[in-house]
Design a protein around this motif. Structure first.
Motif, mmCIF file in Angstrom:
data_model
loop_
_atom_site.group_PDB
_atom_site.id
_atom_site.type_symbol
_atom_site.label_atom_id
_atom_site.label_comp_id
_atom_site.label_asym_id
_atom_site.label_seq_id
_atom_site.Cartn_x
_atom_site.Cartn_y
_atom_site.Cartn_z
ATOM 1 N N SER A 181 5.821 -3.327 -2.196
ATOM 2 C CA SER A 181 5.637 -2.381 -1.097
ATOM 3 C C SER A 181 5.641 -0.914 -1.502
ATOM 4 O O SER A 181 6.670 -0.353 -1.892
ATOM 5 C CB SER A 181 6.732 -2.607 -0.049
ATOM 6 N N ARG A 182 4.481 -0.275 -1.327
ATOM 7 C CA ARG A 182 4.404 1.184 -1.510
ATOM 8 C C ARG A 182 5.126 1.894 -0.370
ATOM 9 O O ARG A 182 5.632 2.993 -0.532
ATOM 10 C CB ARG A 182 2.953 1.625 -1.587
ATOM 11 N N VAL A 183 5.176 1.235 0.791
ATOM 12 C CA VAL A 183 5.895 1.817 1.940
ATOM 13 C C VAL A 183 7.381 1.938 1.586
ATOM 14 O O VAL A 183 8.010 2.973 1.838
ATOM 15 C CB VAL A 183 5.700 0.937 3.198
ATOM 16 N N ALA A 184 7.935 0.894 0.973
ATOM 17 C CA ALA A 184 9.354 0.941 0.593
ATOM 18 C C ALA A 184 9.590 2.053 -0.420
ATOM 19 O O ALA A 184 10.519 2.856 -0.271
ATOM 20 C CB ALA A 184 9.786 -0.400 0.012
ATOM 21 N N ARG A 185 8.738 2.139 -1.432
ATOM 22 C CA ARG A 185 8.940 3.152 -2.482
ATOM 23 C C ARG A 185 8.888 4.566 -1.906
ATOM 24 O O ARG A 185 9.728 5.412 -2.214
ATOM 25 C CB ARG A 185 7.907 2.992 -3.583
ATOM 26 N N SER A 186 7.903 4.834 -1.065
ATOM 27 C CA SER A 186 7.801 6.188 -0.503
ATOM 28 C C SER A 186 8.957 6.456 0.456
ATOM 29 O O SER A 186 9.512 7.555 0.483
ATOM 30 C CB SER A 186 6.463 6.377 0.218
ATOM 31 N N ASN A 187 9.321 5.447 1.249
ATOM 32 C CA ASN A 187 10.408 5.652 2.198
ATOM 33 C C ASN A 187 11.745 5.866 1.503
ATOM 34 O O ASN A 187 12.533 6.713 1.934
ATOM 35 C CB ASN A 187 10.507 4.465 3.165
ATOM 36 N N ILE A 188 12.005 5.103 0.464
ATOM 37 C CA ILE A 188 13.287 5.270 -0.245
ATOM 38 C C ILE A 188 13.400 6.715 -0.741
ATOM 39 O O ILE A 188 14.411 7.393 -0.545
ATOM 40 C CB ILE A 188 13.415 4.259 -1.415
ATOM 41 N N GLN A 189 12.333 7.207 -1.354
ATOM 42 C CA GLN A 189 12.374 8.583 -1.883
ATOM 43 C C GLN A 189 12.532 9.609 -0.765
ATOM 44 O O GLN A 189 13.338 10.526 -0.849
ATOM 45 C CB GLN A 189 11.092 8.886 -2.648
ATOM 46 N N LEU A 190 11.747 9.433 0.303
ATOM 47 C CA LEU A 190 11.789 10.436 1.377
ATOM 48 C C LEU A 190 13.148 10.422 2.087
ATOM 49 O O LEU A 190 13.722 11.474 2.386
ATOM 50 C CB LEU A 190 10.657 10.193 2.382
#
Ligand code: ASP
Length: 329
Positions: A181-190
């Protein structure tokens, strides 16, 4: 004689000093707040009868999608049109990509037509950043492989901030197919940039090997993982990225990791449920919860998607080549 370029709108360019939006990585808390504040204004504008302004009048945005999309592509198109830009939609189907043209050749071809913004989705992590080096226009990553999907994380942050009044200090559980999940990766960082506490909940097969390096709490048990969280963010099982089987069966997956009311009961009583879509009802989320507007923010996430993409286009417009603000004298 070519007239001198009008003065740059300094303040905007200083607040958001990026030519492209390739990921959440590299954004500061102030820059995220700048985008979210702008998006709030566009969210209000989008609820009015007349939604159009002329900030991007005369500009061209190309949506270049090598992977399927409903929400992201449509909302970039709406966002650009509501700012007055012309929009071209291109997908891999029906383009020369099908004839074997490489990503870079396609990008160079489009670049020669002088678009102002390229919005790109590609199945390979890093492909959008590579493409951005070959073109003159602004590039927005609309999802690259399992790497990043920055506008999804921004729209999720906006939805959370509107519903909860803040992001800092909240406990967020991201559940399901983390590894793809790219959604998970971006959300974790944000969420980390914004000061939230993040947990991931998944079977070991759906977690990246280096999950601990993401700076999150890792849970394999859904009930433990959801205990007292403010936000439950569910992810789709991304079977298109799976070679072989990552879960024994869909039924068993739902039993252990599907969000139903019983498991949701472990979260805070006012915990909000999110999903980036598309949903697999009955696989990662119970269909009643998905439609329960007292718990689920899924429709609001889609609405905020347009507002956030308008905000991103607005912020990047300060650095578009030869920017001429409509109100410049
Ligand atoms: N729409 C999101 C993405 O493109 C999530 C998903 O496909 O499951 O990454």
């Amino acid at each position: 004689m070519v007239p001198p370029a009008p003065p740059q709108p300094k303040a905007a360019a200083d607040f958001f000093p990026h030519r492209d939006l390739l990921g959440v990585a590299g954004l500061t808390e102030a820059q995220v707040n700048y985008l979210l504040d702008k998006a709030e204004i566009y969210a209000a504008q989008n609820r009015r009868v007349v939604k159009r302004t002329n900030l991007l009048e005369g500009r061209t945005l190309v949506n270049l999608f090598f992977e399927a999309s409903t929400r992201t592509r449509t909302s970039f198109e709406l966002a650009a049109k509501r700012l007055g830009a012309d929009v071209i939609n291109m997908s891999a189907e029906g383009s020369s990509i099908k004839k074997g043209e490489t990503l870079i050749d396609t990008a160079m071809t489009l670049n020669a037509m002088h678009p102002d913004v390229l919005v790109v989705r590609h199945q390979d992590s890093g492909a959008v950043a590579l493409l951005s080096k070959k073109v003159d226009c602004a590039v927005i990553n609309a999802g690259d492989g399992s790497h990043e999907h920055p506008t999804q994380a921004l729209l999720d942050a906006l939805t959370i901030r509107r519903r909860k009044g803040k992001i800092a200090g909240l406990h967020v559980a991201i559940c399901g197919d983390i590894v793809h999940s790219r959604v998970a990766r971006s959300n974790i960082q944000l969420l980390h940039i914004m000061g939230a506490h993040v947990r991931v909940v998944a079977p070991p097969t759906l977690l990246p090997a280096a999950a601990a390096n993401l700076g999150v709490e890792v849970h394999h048990d859904m009930r433990r993982g959801l205990r007292d969280v403010d936000i439950v963010m569910m992810l789709r099982l991304q079977s298109e990225r799976m070679q072989g089987s990552f879960v024994p069966s869909v039924r068993e997956y739902f039993h252990f990791y599907g969000l139903d009311y019983e498991k949701l009961g472990y979260a805070k009583p006012d915990a909000m449920v999110m999903h980036p879509g598309p949903m697999n009802r009955g696989v990662e989320i119970d269909t009643e919860i998905a439609d329960d507007i007292s718990r689920s923010a899924i429709a609001e996430q889609v609405e905020m998607g347009v507002a956030v993409r308008m905000a991103v286009l607005d912020a990047l417009s300060a650095r578009l080549p030869n920017f001429a603000p409509m109100n410049a004298q």
